[in-house]
Write an enzyme that holds these catalytic residues in place. Sequence first.
Site, PDB file in Angstrom:
ATOM      1  N   ARG A 254      41.825  39.223  33.447  1.00 34.04           N
ATOM      2  CA  ARG A 254      41.391  40.472  32.811  1.00 34.04           C
ATOM      3  C   ARG A 254      39.902  40.665  33.059  1.00 34.04           C
ATOM      4  O   ARG A 254      39.118  39.710  32.960  1.00 34.04           O
ATOM      5  CB  ARG A 254      41.601  40.427  31.290  1.00 34.04           C
ATOM      6  CG  ARG A 254      43.029  40.256  30.843  1.00 34.04           C
ATOM      7  CD  ARG A 254      43.932  41.407  31.169  1.00 34.04           C
ATOM      8  NE  ARG A 254      43.528  42.673  30.572  1.00 34.04           N
ATOM      9  CZ  ARG A 254      44.106  43.847  30.856  1.00 34.04           C
ATOM     10  NH1 ARG A 254      45.073  43.900  31.744  1.00 34.04           N
ATOM     11  NH2 ARG A 254      43.708  44.946  30.274  1.00 34.04           N
ATOM     12  N   ILE A 255      39.511  41.898  33.337  1.00 30.12           N
ATOM     13  CA  ILE A 255      38.092  42.216  33.422  1.00 30.12           C
ATOM     14  C   ILE A 255      37.551  42.308  31.999  1.00 30.12           C
ATOM     15  O   ILE A 255      38.154  42.950  31.137  1.00 30.12           O
ATOM     16  CB  ILE A 255      37.886  43.544  34.181  1.00 30.12           C
ATOM     17  CG1 ILE A 255      38.270  43.351  35.647  1.00 30.12           C
ATOM     18  CG2 ILE A 255      36.457  44.044  34.033  1.00 30.12           C
ATOM     19  CD1 ILE A 255      38.306  44.627  36.450  1.00 30.12           C
ATOM     20  N   LEU A 256      36.432  41.627  31.748  1.00 36.52           N
ATOM     21  CA  LEU A 256      35.845  41.613  30.408  1.00 36.52           C
ATOM     22  C   LEU A 256      34.737  42.657  30.306  1.00 36.52           C
ATOM     23  O   LEU A 256      33.995  42.888  31.261  1.00 36.52           O
ATOM     24  CB  LEU A 256      35.301  40.213  30.112  1.00 36.52           C
ATOM     25  CG  LEU A 256      36.388  39.121  30.064  1.00 36.52           C
ATOM     26  CD1 LEU A 256      35.780  37.732  30.178  1.00 36.52           C
ATOM     27  CD2 LEU A 256      37.220  39.244  28.786  1.00 36.52           C
TER      28      LEU A 256
ATOM     29  N   HIS B  64      36.549  31.015  41.022  1.00 37.18           N
ATOM     30  CA  HIS B  64      36.997  32.117  41.865  1.00 37.18           C
ATOM     31  C   HIS B  64      37.386  31.570  43.240  1.00 37.18           C
ATOM     32  O   HIS B  64      36.655  30.757  43.803  1.00 37.18           O
ATOM     33  CB  HIS B  64      35.863  33.150  42.011  1.00 37.18           C
ATOM     34  CG  HIS B  64      36.257  34.325  42.845  1.00 37.18           C
ATOM     35  ND1 HIS B  64      37.064  35.331  42.365  1.00 37.18           N
ATOM     36  CD2 HIS B  64      35.986  34.636  44.136  1.00 37.18           C
ATOM     37  CE1 HIS B  64      37.269  36.217  43.327  1.00 37.18           C
ATOM     38  NE2 HIS B  64      36.630  35.816  44.412  1.00 37.18           N
TER      39      HIS B  64
ATOM     40  N   ASP C  98      32.382  38.629  39.303  1.00 37.44           N
ATOM     41  CA  ASP C  98      32.213  37.536  40.273  1.00 37.44           C
ATOM     42  C   ASP C  98      30.808  37.481  40.881  1.00 37.44           C
ATOM     43  O   ASP C  98      30.636  37.064  42.037  1.00 37.44           O
ATOM     44  CB  ASP C  98      33.273  37.639  41.394  1.00 37.44           C
ATOM     45  CG  ASP C  98      34.699  37.584  40.862  1.00 37.44           C
ATOM     46  OD1 ASP C  98      34.923  36.868  39.867  1.00 37.44           O
ATOM     47  OD2 ASP C  98      35.577  38.257  41.417  1.00 37.44           O
TER      48      ASP C  98
ATOM     49  N   GLU D 164      39.865  23.407  44.141  1.00 43.94           N
ATOM     50  CA  GLU D 164      39.543  23.962  42.820  1.00 43.94           C
ATOM     51  C   GLU D 164      39.716  22.903  41.734  1.00 43.94           C
ATOM     52  O   GLU D 164      38.918  22.797  40.799  1.00 43.94           O
ATOM     53  CB  GLU D 164      40.445  25.172  42.506  1.00 43.94           C
ATOM     54  CG  GLU D 164      40.205  26.373  43.399  1.00 43.94           C
ATOM     55  CD  GLU D 164      41.032  27.588  42.981  1.00 43.94           C
ATOM     56  OE1 GLU D 164      41.184  27.836  41.768  1.00 43.94           O
ATOM     57  OE2 GLU D 164      41.526  28.307  43.881  1.00 43.94           O
TER      58      GLU D 164
ATOM     59  N   ARG E 193      40.071  48.229  26.362  1.00 44.22           N
ATOM     60  CA  ARG E 193      39.468  46.938  26.713  1.00 44.22           C
ATOM     61  C   ARG E 193      38.561  46.457  25.577  1.00 44.22           C
ATOM     62  O   ARG E 193      38.496  45.269  25.281  1.00 44.22           O
ATOM     63  CB  ARG E 193      38.625  47.059  27.999  1.00 44.22           C
ATOM     64  CG  ARG E 193      39.462  47.167  29.240  1.00 44.22           C
ATOM     65  CD  ARG E 193      38.628  46.976  30.510  1.00 44.22           C
ATOM     66  NE  ARG E 193      39.430  47.277  31.688  1.00 44.22           N
ATOM     67  CZ  ARG E 193      40.290  46.440  32.264  1.00 44.22           C
ATOM     68  NH1 ARG E 193      40.443  45.225  31.775  1.00 44.22           N
ATOM     69  NH2 ARG E 193      40.998  46.806  33.311  1.00 44.22           N
TER      70      ARG E 193
END
Length: 186
Positions: free
Chosen positions: A91-93, A109, A145, A174, A65
């Site tokens: 993707r999780i940062l 979200h 989040d 959204e 990552r």
Amino acid sequence: TKRVAILISGRGSNMRSLCEAMKAADFPAEPILVLSNRPGAGGLEYAAAEGIAHAVVDHKEYATREAFDAALHEVLSAARPDIICLAGFMRILTPGFVDKWAGKMINIHPSLLPKYPGLHTHQRALDAGDAEAGCTVHYVVPEMDAGEIIGQASVPVLPGDTAETLEKRVLIEEHTLYPACLRKLC
Ligand code: GAR
């Protein structure tokens, strides 16, 4: 005019709604880069057709990552964005990356945060018997989040709803919430 980079992973309908909103003469921002972590992301075609600079940083080409985020940071830095919008970026940062863009990176979200961070938000709202569902635009912080909320929109949960029907109803919201929040931020 603020310079906006938009990160996507797929369809890119939120990216499109942001770019369409930025076409308004009085909108104080412009899209300077659409960046995808997936080479096949549908949203890239829209960016190409609109003449918006676009790039791919394929996460599969990086072993960690940290390495992926370093490559992402390099491409983003070169584009000099004032604001980064995550729009269906899945993707999780890493905290290191997030800290570099603190206060400048926002996300949309599909739930009424703090309810249902993470995935499968609509099914979870249905399972909980919630009377309403919705979406949230928030600052990105290292915890997923969990950043400060900029704006929210809600919709009713209707009898017979499935995750799919609820997703469609929320997605419509959204597409107005995200441009409105971006405008507010600018
Ligand atoms: C949107 O519903 C967005 O809120 C959600 O993915 C969808 C992307 O659609 N984002 C997340 O779940 C973030 N964890 P799009 O590519 O058409 O904008």
